[in-house]
Design a protein around this motif. Structure first.
Motif, PDB file in Angstrom:
ATOM      1  N   PRO A  16     -23.666 -33.483  13.232  1.00 48.45           N
ATOM      2  CA  PRO A  16     -23.540 -32.086  12.781  1.00 48.45           C
ATOM      3  C   PRO A  16     -24.818 -31.285  13.000  1.00 48.45           C
ATOM      4  O   PRO A  16     -24.758 -30.117  13.425  1.00 48.45           O
ATOM      5  CB  PRO A  16     -23.201 -32.229  11.294  1.00 48.45           C
ATOM      6  CG  PRO A  16     -22.521 -33.555  11.190  1.00 48.45           C
ATOM      7  CD  PRO A  16     -23.249 -34.436  12.174  1.00 48.45           C
ATOM      8  N   TRP A  17     -25.974 -31.871  12.712  1.00 48.34           N
ATOM      9  CA  TRP A  17     -27.249 -31.165  12.918  1.00 48.34           C
ATOM     10  C   TRP A  17     -27.466 -30.869  14.391  1.00 48.34           C
ATOM     11  O   TRP A  17     -27.800 -29.736  14.772  1.00 48.34           O
ATOM     12  CB  TRP A  17     -28.405 -31.998  12.372  1.00 48.34           C
ATOM     13  CG  TRP A  17     -29.733 -31.279  12.392  1.00 48.34           C
ATOM     14  CD1 TRP A  17     -30.270 -30.510  11.397  1.00 48.34           C
ATOM     15  CD2 TRP A  17     -30.692 -31.264  13.469  1.00 48.34           C
ATOM     16  NE1 TRP A  17     -31.489 -30.013  11.781  1.00 48.34           N
ATOM     17  CE2 TRP A  17     -31.779 -30.459  13.050  1.00 48.34           C
ATOM     18  CE3 TRP A  17     -30.732 -31.839  14.730  1.00 48.34           C
ATOM     19  CZ2 TRP A  17     -32.897 -30.228  13.857  1.00 48.34           C
ATOM     20  CZ3 TRP A  17     -31.843 -31.605  15.550  1.00 48.34           C
ATOM     21  CH2 TRP A  17     -32.909 -30.805  15.101  1.00 48.34           C
ATOM     22  N   VAL A  18     -27.263 -31.873  15.233  1.00 49.62           N
ATOM     23  CA  VAL A  18     -27.512 -31.693  16.667  1.00 49.62           C
ATOM     24  C   VAL A  18     -26.574 -30.649  17.255  1.00 49.62           C
ATOM     25  O   VAL A  18     -27.009 -29.708  17.945  1.00 49.62           O
ATOM     26  CB  VAL A  18     -27.357 -33.038  17.413  1.00 49.62           C
ATOM     27  CG1 VAL A  18     -27.461 -32.827  18.921  1.00 49.62           C
ATOM     28  CG2 VAL A  18     -28.411 -34.040  16.952  1.00 49.62           C
ATOM     29  N   SER A  39     -18.055 -41.586  14.996  1.00 49.50           N
ATOM     30  CA  SER A  39     -18.856 -40.576  15.700  1.00 49.50           C
ATOM     31  C   SER A  39     -18.013 -39.735  16.652  1.00 49.50           C
ATOM     32  O   SER A  39     -18.179 -38.513  16.725  1.00 49.50           O
ATOM     33  CB  SER A  39     -19.991 -41.243  16.484  1.00 49.50           C
ATOM     34  OG  SER A  39     -20.977 -41.759  15.630  1.00 49.50           O
ATOM     35  N   GLY A  40     -17.125 -40.382  17.401  1.00 52.77           N
ATOM     36  CA  GLY A  40     -16.301 -39.646  18.359  1.00 52.77           C
ATOM     37  C   GLY A  40     -15.439 -38.600  17.690  1.00 52.77           C
ATOM     38  O   GLY A  40     -15.332 -37.463  18.159  1.00 52.77           O
ATOM     39  N   ALA A  41     -14.838 -38.964  16.564  1.00 56.01           N
ATOM     40  CA  ALA A  41     -13.982 -38.025  15.838  1.00 56.01           C
ATOM     41  C   ALA A  41     -14.797 -36.873  15.266  1.00 56.01           C
ATOM     42  O   ALA A  41     -14.349 -35.712  15.274  1.00 56.01           O
ATOM     43  CB  ALA A  41     -13.243 -38.758  14.713  1.00 56.01           C
ATOM     44  N   VAL A  42     -15.999 -37.171  14.777  1.00 57.55           N
ATOM     45  CA  VAL A  42     -16.873 -36.116  14.259  1.00 57.55           C
ATOM     46  C   VAL A  42     -17.220 -35.131  15.372  1.00 57.55           C
ATOM     47  O   VAL A  42     -17.157 -33.910  15.194  1.00 57.55           O
ATOM     48  CB  VAL A  42     -18.158 -36.718  13.652  1.00 57.55           C
ATOM     49  CG1 VAL A  42     -19.177 -35.620  13.332  1.00 57.55           C
ATOM     50  CG2 VAL A  42     -17.833 -37.523  12.408  1.00 57.55           C
ATOM     51  N   LEU A  44     -15.591 -34.499  18.164  1.00 54.54           N
ATOM     52  CA  LEU A  44     -14.407 -33.718  18.527  1.00 54.54           C
ATOM     53  C   LEU A  44     -14.165 -32.600  17.522  1.00 54.54           C
ATOM     54  O   LEU A  44     -13.879 -31.462  17.899  1.00 54.54           O
ATOM     55  CB  LEU A  44     -13.183 -34.629  18.599  1.00 54.54           C
ATOM     56  CG  LEU A  44     -12.912 -35.356  19.907  1.00 54.54           C
ATOM     57  CD1 LEU A  44     -11.720 -36.292  19.741  1.00 54.54           C
ATOM     58  CD2 LEU A  44     -12.666 -34.372  21.053  1.00 54.54           C
ATOM     59  N   ARG A  45     -14.274 -32.927  16.251  1.00 59.65           N
ATOM     60  CA  ARG A  45     -14.042 -31.936  15.199  1.00 59.65           C
ATOM     61  C   ARG A  45     -15.040 -30.788  15.283  1.00 59.65           C
ATOM     62  O   ARG A  45     -14.724 -29.641  14.952  1.00 59.65           O
ATOM     63  CB  ARG A  45     -14.141 -32.613  13.835  1.00 59.65           C
ATOM     64  CG  ARG A  45     -13.729 -31.711  12.677  1.00 59.65           C
ATOM     65  CD  ARG A  45     -13.560 -32.471  11.386  1.00 59.65           C
ATOM     66  NE  ARG A  45     -14.835 -32.975  10.884  1.00 59.65           N
ATOM     67  CZ  ARG A  45     -15.164 -34.251  10.814  1.00 59.65           C
ATOM     68  NH1 ARG A  45     -14.325 -35.184  11.235  1.00 59.65           N
ATOM     69  NH2 ARG A  45     -16.339 -34.618  10.335  1.00 59.65           N
TER      70      ARG A  45
END
Length: 214
Positions: A16-18, A39-42, A44-45
């Protein structure tokens, strides 16, 4: 436009930060290299393009991102919040202008961000690169920008931690103009898998030593 390739292994906390700091004219490509933390789902979201690379290895993830990229310029950078995507346009400027072929971000560490053993390893590699290639680098920086097709033409074969070193060695041998620009290096978010641990550092040294021997 520049595609930013972000190799990821369990970086759900940092994503989220990046991604929130990614300039609007950059396209993030998150390469999920076998994460078990979603991580992949995050990614994509949060609107990033996601590539899944099941073969383990930093170089495998970087190469998968390079193949997936479509922009003229590509940037590779760590996705643990140690580097700020806001620095990418400045690192890319000389490549975009045609005055350099490869630009690396030379890390200037915030206190506590860069473990001593990792700094020593990096200094030794930079010295060896200067000795072998004559390129005046001070850091084998994880943020770097080059043209996508030129990188593909280099024929990089390492798929582990030797990838960044092989890129510089082959670029220098091909006569590329290589430069560096300073970037702030922040404390990472989450647990380090490489230079933040002694085991990871030893593994990286082993892979890079193989590249130097070749």
């Amino acid at each position: 436009m520049t595609d930013v390739i972000l190799p990821v292994l369990n970086e759900a906390e940092a994503l989220p930060w990046v991604l929130s700091r990614m300039p609007p004219d950059l396209t993030p490509i998150v390469v999920d290299n076998g994460s078990t933390d979603g991580s992949g789902a995050v990614a994509l979201r949060l609107g990033a393009q996601v590539v899944h690379e099941p073969r383990p290895g930093f170089g495998a993830a970087c190469f998968a991102g390079l193949v997936a990229a479509t922009a003229d310029l590509v940037c590779f950078m760590d996705c643990d919040a140690s580097l700020d995507p806001g620095d990418v346009p400045r690192i890319a400027a000389a490549v975009h202008a045609g005055t350099a072929d490869l630009v690396l971000g030379a890390r200037r560490g915030v206190p506590g961000a860069w473990p001593a053993h990792a700094r020593l390893m990096n200094a030794g590699l930079a010295f060896e690169l200067r000795r072998r290639t004559g390129v005046p680098l001070t850091d084998l920086g994880p943020m770097r920008v080059a043209r996508r097709t030129a990188l593909l033409d280099l024929g990089l074969v390492d798929r582990r931690f030797g990838w960044p070193l092989e890129m510089v060695i082959k670029a220098a041998a091909a006569g590329w103009r290589i430069a560096e620009e300073p970037v702030l290096y922040h404390p990472r978010i989450g647990r380090s898998k490489v230079t933040g641990t002694m085991k990871g550092t030893v593994r990286a040294v082993r892979d890079m030593s193989g590249v130097l021997a070749a």
